[in-house]
Design a protein around this motif. Structure first.
Motif, short mmCIF file in Angstrom:
data_model
loop_
_atom_site.label_atom_id
_atom_site.label_comp_id
_atom_site.label_asym_id
_atom_site.label_seq_id
_atom_site.Cartn_x
_atom_site.Cartn_y
_atom_site.Cartn_z
N ILE A 36 36.57 36.82 38.45
CA ILE A 36 35.84 36.99 39.92
C ILE A 36 37.07 36.68 40.82
O ILE A 36 37.96 35.82 40.60
CB ILE A 36 34.91 35.71 39.99
CG1 ILE A 36 33.72 36.25 38.90
CG2 ILE A 36 34.40 35.61 41.21
CD1 ILE A 36 32.82 34.93 38.74
N ASP A 37 37.00 37.24 41.92
CA ASP A 37 38.32 37.40 42.41
C ASP A 37 38.14 36.35 43.49
O ASP A 37 39.13 35.81 43.88
CB ASP A 37 38.20 38.67 43.37
CG ASP A 37 38.43 39.93 42.40
OD1 ASP A 37 39.30 40.07 41.83
OD2 ASP A 37 37.39 40.66 42.16
N ILE A 84 26.78 38.09 36.17
CA ILE A 84 27.67 38.13 37.20
C ILE A 84 28.87 38.65 36.68
O ILE A 84 29.75 39.51 37.13
CB ILE A 84 28.17 36.73 37.75
CG1 ILE A 84 26.97 36.39 38.58
CG2 ILE A 84 29.27 36.66 38.71
CD1 ILE A 84 26.96 34.92 39.33
N HIS A 85 29.25 38.15 35.37
CA HIS A 85 30.40 38.62 34.66
C HIS A 85 30.40 40.17 34.43
O HIS A 85 31.48 40.64 34.53
CB HIS A 85 30.82 37.99 33.53
CG HIS A 85 31.08 36.39 33.66
ND1 HIS A 85 30.91 35.47 32.75
CD2 HIS A 85 31.57 35.88 34.92
CE1 HIS A 85 31.30 34.16 33.33
NE2 HIS A 85 31.69 34.40 34.73
N TYR A 124 21.88 41.88 35.83
CA TYR A 124 22.68 42.74 35.84
C TYR A 124 22.38 44.38 35.94
O TYR A 124 22.81 45.17 36.60
CB TYR A 124 23.83 42.74 34.58
CG TYR A 124 24.71 43.92 34.39
CD1 TYR A 124 25.67 44.31 35.19
CD2 TYR A 124 24.61 44.72 33.33
CE1 TYR A 124 26.47 45.27 35.19
CE2 TYR A 124 25.40 45.84 33.05
CZ TYR A 124 26.31 46.01 34.13
OH TYR A 124 27.30 47.06 33.88
N ASN A 136 32.73 46.73 37.47
CA ASN A 136 33.12 47.13 38.86
C ASN A 136 34.83 46.58 39.22
O ASN A 136 34.95 45.86 40.37
CB ASN A 136 32.30 46.61 39.85
CG ASN A 136 31.11 47.32 40.02
OD1 ASN A 136 30.77 48.16 40.69
ND2 ASN A 136 30.24 46.80 39.45
N GLN A 137 35.45 47.11 38.15
CA GLN A 137 36.97 46.37 37.97
C GLN A 137 37.90 46.76 39.33
O GLN A 137 38.66 45.84 39.77
CB GLN A 137 37.60 46.80 36.89
CG GLN A 137 37.31 46.12 35.70
CD GLN A 137 37.44 44.73 35.25
OE1 GLN A 137 38.18 43.98 36.20
NE2 GLN A 137 37.05 44.17 34.23
N ARG A 148 36.65 47.10 42.44
CA ARG A 148 36.25 46.30 43.50
C ARG A 148 36.40 45.04 43.46
O ARG A 148 36.41 44.42 42.40
CB ARG A 148 34.54 46.69 43.84
CG ARG A 148 34.28 48.20 43.66
CD ARG A 148 32.56 47.93 43.61
NE ARG A 148 32.02 49.19 43.01
CZ ARG A 148 31.84 50.33 43.58
NH1 ARG A 148 32.39 50.64 44.98
NH2 ARG A 148 31.28 51.43 43.11
N LEU A 149 36.53 44.22 44.75
CA LEU A 149 36.73 42.77 44.65
C LEU A 149 35.11 42.29 44.56
O LEU A 149 34.19 42.76 44.98
CB LEU A 149 37.32 42.36 46.02
CG LEU A 149 38.75 42.76 46.12
CD1 LEU A 149 39.15 42.45 47.40
CD2 LEU A 149 39.64 42.18 44.98
N MET A 150 35.06 40.91 43.92
CA MET A 150 33.76 40.52 43.78
C MET A 150 34.16 38.92 44.60
O MET A 150 34.87 38.06 44.18
CB MET A 150 33.28 40.27 42.38
CG MET A 150 31.95 39.44 42.50
SD MET A 150 31.26 39.29 40.63
CE MET A 150 30.16 40.81 40.64
N LYS A 183 30.95 42.33 37.47
CA LYS A 183 32.34 42.32 37.64
C LYS A 183 33.11 43.21 36.83
O LYS A 183 33.88 44.21 37.35
CB LYS A 183 32.99 41.05 37.67
CG LYS A 183 34.75 41.04 38.01
CD LYS A 183 34.96 41.81 39.26
CE LYS A 183 36.48 42.26 39.24
NZ LYS A 183 37.13 42.63 40.42
N ARG A 184 33.00 43.08 35.61
CA ARG A 184 33.59 44.06 34.47
C ARG A 184 33.41 45.46 34.74
O ARG A 184 34.22 46.16 34.62
CB ARG A 184 33.38 43.68 33.15
CG ARG A 184 33.97 42.02 32.77
CD ARG A 184 33.90 42.07 30.94
NE ARG A 184 34.11 40.99 30.95
CZ ARG A 184 33.39 39.57 30.68
NH1 ARG A 184 32.01 40.09 30.68
NH2 ARG A 184 33.68 38.53 30.59
#
Lengths: 360, 360
Positions: free
Chosen positions: A180-181, A150-151, A120, A157-158, A160-162, A154-155
């Protein structure tokens, strides 16, 4: 004598595959209409069992495609207007990136050498990237990205989509699919089924984005299997085109069977088998672990550097009816790849290790 | 008791399906690598048998997709820069047209009412159309376009490409694939196999066009399954992504079996069975032929107008284990659709007619 497949997919089939196929033939699954109630029940059964197995939230849609490669393109068309960002560390993550280039997106990548993974802390996401594309398990190199990393990514980069490629690891990683989206996999890996079916999971944010993009001039979300059309059909457990009905039936049966065993048990067994293989490789005179950082070692696809040409090892194992894969691309002759999927039993792993030891 | 499927696809399976599936299981086809010599032989065997069966020239490529619907999109992306032209006379030809609109092509159509077909003399191709899209057999309406008309249309449009949708008729029509540039079908219709595999045939002119379009700014030929990538892989009997290996294996076996019978015999039997069904419908008190012009009546999908609700007829037949399809879309309650594929034997057709007669 039957072969035992330790290949990274197509792979050893689920032990109950023949039984499920026999049931499918008896129920004439190959002939039923994909617009029938019978098919809708098959779709629903498959979805419900995947939801339980992988803890997929009820609000996310689950769709079927011809392959996971098809999903790469569908994700890029439906979720990216201009810019995507890719973590690349092998042939498959690179293909995802190259699909973005072919789809005429402005694709950024952060690339690592073969055998290395991502943590990360080292990842800087480009400012305008709309979608972060992560390959949880890089089949070509045996490198995985840990769920926690990965989590965190994403957290932080709320907005953005992942998208997470779980092709050769699902349902093993404990990924938070509430967070995750979108994620996707194919059935010829850890589910132990014949190839020809991709599974695409996407949340409502993905649907909203696809619907928004569909209205923009000069942007196409695709004609075939675009997300709004897939989703609309999914609401009544239908598909826009005739899908691989038999594949969906078999996947539902395998997922149900996995739920009977329990995903925790399957994950524990996978860990134990992986540890056993890596432990052997640590002291082997024949080969060594290719992925140096223990945190980045895949649990489902183990890659080993071979001290002599991999060909001799592969052929000697084949004589004992054990099929392992060669290295991928440039590492064809210097590596072997060993699958550690749920269909590969502890007994099979022991046999493989014994055969490798006997060659030393 | 097993059902007999007279549905327009998914359909009655090939009588040898179970035997071929048994062989596939014994040979562990679900586990073999799609990068292996064993797979390349399966691809080659399938292609060679399709070539013989459908008289496909050696210079044309034969590719596999997830479905025929996928091929619609691939054709539009790879063969059309600006304008396509579509003959539309039912739901599937209309979907091909709508895919062109979604792919942001300038799509022209010449549309006929449900139940009507096209003859060569009445077709005016728009001046700038690059591709003419013909649905040889419109599954939703039971209307076919005669081979001679398709051939004339291509001959008078040598500088344009022509695509023929043979989804629910291949390999029955005697189409000149030396003349036609691209054609496609799926396996769950006349080949009597489970769904999940599309077959795309394309000539070198198609490849040239796709390669040219790939160089243009602002045009995308797609990332997944674009023609140049499919073709390059096809040259060594490989595929860019993991295909439905089992489906390709089974298709090769069915095509081989059809070649043993001989395509002329299969076409003759299809004609005889079609004549028998239409002859019955001419004098039936229960239903009548939906397609008024005898020249436009499909040989493989017979559509009948029902004098009462189709539902009653369908349910009564189901009690006798015979499954026929309802009408498509708006004609759901007023029509039935009866498949006349090679897997539907003369004996089955006789049983169906007898059951319909008994209902009068």
């Amino acid at each position: 004598m039957k072969n035992i497949y330790f290949t990274a997919g197509p792979a050893e089939l689920n032990p109950k595959f023949e039984e499920f196929m026999r049931q499918a033939i008896d129920e004439q699954i190959g002939s039923i209409s994909h617009r029938s109630g019978q098919f809708r029940k098959i779709y629903q059964h498959c979805v419900e069992n995947l939801r339980t197995l992988m803890n997929i939230p009820a609000s996310s849609g689950i769709f079927f495609t011809g392959s996971a490669s098809e999903v790469w393109e569908r994700i890029l068309l439906n979720l990216v207007e201009h810019e995507s960002f890719h973590l690349v560390n092998g042939s498959f993550s690179d293909k995802f990136y190259k699909y973005a280039v072919s789809a005429q997106k402005f694709a950024h990548k952060f690339e690592k050498p073969i055998g290395e993974g991502f943590s990360y802390g080292e990842i800087e996401v480009p400012e305008y990237a709309e979608l972060i594309c992560v390959t949880q398990n890089e089949t070509s190199t045996g490198v995985q990205m840990r769920e926690a990393d990965i989590h965190k990514l994403k957290r932080s980069n709320q907005k953005r989509l992942m998208a997470v490629d779980m092709v050769s690891s699902a349902p093993i990683p404990e990924l938070d699919l509430d967070l995750i989206d979108t994620a996707f996999f194919s059935v010829q890996k850890a589910f132990g089924l014949p190839a020809g079916l991709g599974v695409w999971i996407a949340n409502e944010k993905c649907l909203e984005k696809a619907k928004r993009l569909a209205k923009y001039d000069g942007v196409t979300i695709g004609a075939h299997h675009n997300l709004p059309v897939l989703w609309k059909n999914y609401e009544t457990y239908e598909t826009p085109a005739t899908p691989n009905v038999l594949g969906i039936y078999l996947l539902g049966k395998v997922a149900e069977e996995m739920n009977k065993t329990g995903i925790e048990t399957i994950r524990k067994e996978t860990d134990e088998k992986a540890k056993k293989i890596y432990k052997y490789l640590e002291t082997s005179n024949l080969c060594s672990i290719a992925v140096k950082n223990p945190e980045h070692r895949s649990k489902t696809v183990v890659v080993a550097d071979t001290k002599k040409s991999s060909k001799g090892i592969i052929e000697a194992l084949k004589e004992k009816n054990m099929i392992v894969g060669s290295g991928y691309g440039p590492n064809k002759d210097t590596q072997i790849r060993i699958s550690n999927f749920p269909s590969n039993t502890m007994e099979q792993i022991d046999m493989l290790i014994a055969a490798l030891k006997a060659m030393e």
